[in-house]
Write an enzyme that holds these catalytic residues in place. Structure first.
Site, PDB file in Angstrom:
ATOM      1  N   LYS A 206      59.574  48.861  78.896  1.00  0.00           N
ATOM      2  CA  LYS A 206      60.657  48.800  79.883  1.00  0.00           C
ATOM      3  C   LYS A 206      61.998  49.223  79.297  1.00  0.00           C
ATOM      4  O   LYS A 206      62.199  49.230  78.086  1.00  0.00           O
ATOM      5  CB  LYS A 206      60.702  47.420  80.535  1.00  0.00           C
ATOM      6  CG  LYS A 206      59.551  47.304  81.549  1.00  0.00           C
ATOM      7  CD  LYS A 206      59.581  46.096  82.409  1.00  0.00           C
ATOM      8  CE  LYS A 206      58.405  46.186  83.407  1.00  0.00           C
ATOM      9  NZ  LYS A 206      58.096  44.905  84.015  1.00  0.00           N
ATOM     10  N   ARG A 241      51.148  42.008  79.934  1.00  0.00           N
ATOM     11  CA  ARG A 241      50.807  43.209  80.711  1.00  0.00           C
ATOM     12  C   ARG A 241      51.328  44.413  79.937  1.00  0.00           C
ATOM     13  O   ARG A 241      52.534  44.583  79.791  1.00  0.00           O
ATOM     14  CB  ARG A 241      51.474  43.090  82.089  1.00  0.00           C
ATOM     15  CG  ARG A 241      51.132  44.201  83.049  1.00  0.00           C
ATOM     16  CD  ARG A 241      51.831  43.971  84.382  1.00  0.00           C
ATOM     17  NE  ARG A 241      51.527  45.036  85.310  1.00  0.00           N
ATOM     18  CZ  ARG A 241      52.131  46.213  85.299  1.00  0.00           C
ATOM     19  NH1 ARG A 241      53.078  46.478  84.427  1.00  0.00           N
ATOM     20  NH2 ARG A 241      51.781  47.139  86.175  1.00  0.00           N
TER      21      ARG A 241
HETATM   22  N1  HH2 Z   1      55.937  45.366  86.001  1.00  0.00           N
HETATM   23  C1  HH2 Z   1      55.626  46.476  86.677  1.00  0.00           C
HETATM   24  C2  HH2 Z   1      54.636  46.453  87.671  1.00  0.00           C
HETATM   25  N2  HH2 Z   1      53.966  45.326  87.960  1.00  0.00           N
HETATM   26  N3  HH2 Z   1      53.570  43.034  87.569  1.00  0.00           N
HETATM   27  C3  HH2 Z   1      53.871  41.898  86.912  1.00  0.00           C
HETATM   28  N4  HH2 Z   1      53.210  40.766  87.199  1.00  0.00           N
HETATM   29  N5  HH2 Z   1      54.842  41.860  85.949  1.00  0.00           N
HETATM   30  C4  HH2 Z   1      55.557  42.966  85.600  1.00  0.00           C
HETATM   31  O1  HH2 Z   1      56.459  42.866  84.738  1.00  0.00           O
HETATM   32  C5  HH2 Z   1      55.267  44.188  86.284  1.00  0.00           C
HETATM   33  C6  HH2 Z   1      54.254  44.185  87.277  1.00  0.00           C
HETATM   34  C7  HH2 Z   1      56.343  47.750  86.360  1.00  0.00           C
HETATM   35  O2  HH2 Z   1      55.684  48.479  85.376  1.00  0.00           O
HETATM   36  P1  HH2 Z   1      54.672  49.705  85.633  1.00  0.00           P
HETATM   37  O3  HH2 Z   1      53.505  49.265  86.439  1.00  0.00           O
HETATM   38  O4  HH2 Z   1      54.306  50.299  84.333  1.00  0.00           O
HETATM   39  O5  HH2 Z   1      55.540  50.766  86.401  1.00  0.00           O
HETATM   40  P2  HH2 Z   1      55.673  51.175  87.934  1.00  0.00           P
HETATM   41  O6  HH2 Z   1      56.101  49.994  88.720  1.00  0.00           O
HETATM   42  O7  HH2 Z   1      56.706  52.268  87.894  1.00  0.00           O
HETATM   43  O8  HH2 Z   1      54.327  51.676  88.387  1.00  0.00           O
END
Ligand code: HH2
Length: 262
Positions: A206, A241
């Site tokens: 992040k 995660r």
């Molecule tokens: N962060 C993201 C998405 N889902 N779920 C939980 N429980 N906690 C988190 O911190 C979290 C999450 C964002 O990351 P990412 O999936 O890599 O990116 P994007 O939302 O751009 O797909």
């Protein structure tokens, strides 16, 4: 928990696993690297993102879940969605955990769905919504406000019939938070742990990590991610995660061995 974004626009790996075959191959490599579960998402929630239509979200994730479970029937799949329709379709396809970044606020049908399915659910804190959440997030006391919010959402879930032992809490790193907010939440993670539920941390790649290290390329933020996860583990977090499973798994295995040495 390995991250599998079946999206064209996720912040660190957008488009990489948008194709069914590539998504399934990535799910398998996350498992081979030691992930104990795979979190499949079909909509980016990165700052500034727009929602995708519900049917499109389900169309992205369901075939991936089905397909990966043919090769790896024992794999634990989590569905990253706030929509009951998508969660229901994913559970039917074999997912076993619901990861809801809105903590059951995004869809009035979600609480009942999770209660009926008797599946674990991740309740995450977010201030505002992805489109605008990073504009100027403000708190009087971020640690207390996030803890109180999650305690209230857990209560809401239990009132809707979700079993206490099915609830996992998540401070929502980067979701309506400045660098200082994220750091305070990780530093004082004990406060969240004190609520008595297992805690999940999603710090992987992040931007707050880039703010500290100067690394602008998200996929180059693995070292900083490991630091955040090891500290979180030490403070009592249970789930991590991550996009880079191997590095985090090794670091956490060593942290755990040290903690358990006598
Ligand atoms: N962060 C993201 C998405 N889902 N779920 C939980 N429980 N906690 C988190 O911190 C979290 C999450 C964002 O990351 P990412 O999936 O890599 O990116 P994007 O939302 O751009 O797909």
């Amino acid at each position: 928990m390995g991250v599998l974004n079946v999206t064209p626009d996720s912040f660190s790996d957008g488009g990489e696993f948008f194709d069914l075959h590539r998504a399934v191959t990535q799910a398998e490599s996350l498992l081979d690297e030691g992930a104990q579960m795979v979190d499949v998402g079909g909509e980016s929630t990165r700052p500034g993102s727009d929602p995708v239509p519900p049917e499109e979200e389900a169309r992205r994730v369901v075939p991936v879940i089905r397909e990966m479970l043919i090769d790896r029937p024992d794999a634990i799949v989590s569905i990253d969605t706030y929509r009951a329709g998508t969660a229901g379709a994913a559970l039917e396809a074999g997912a076993r955990i619901v990861n809801d970044v809105t903590a059951l606020r995004g869809d009035p049908l979600m609480a009942a769905l999770v209660a009926d399915a008797r599946c674990p659910v991740v309740l995450m804190h977010m201030l505002g919504e992805p489109k605008t959440m990073q504009r100027d997030p403000r708190y009087d006391d971020v640690v207390r406000e996030v803890r109180d919010f999650l305690a209230a959402r857990a209560e809401h879930a239990v009132a809707a019939g979700v079993k206490e032992e099915s609830i996992i809490l998540d401070p929502g790193i980067g979701f309506g938070k400045t660098l200082e907010h994220n750091l305070a939440l990780l530093r004082d993670l004990d406060s969240l742990i004190g609520l008595g539920f297992p805690v999940l941390v999603g710090a992987s790649r992040k931007s707050f990590i880039g703010r500290i290290t100067g690394e602008e390329e998200a996929r180059e933020r693995v070292f900083g991610t490991v630091a955040a996860n090891v500290i979180s583990y030490e403070r009592g977090a249970t789930f991590f995660r991550v996009h880079d499973v191997r590095a985090n798994r090794d670091a956490l295995a060593v942290a755990r061995a040290i903690q358990r040495a006598y």
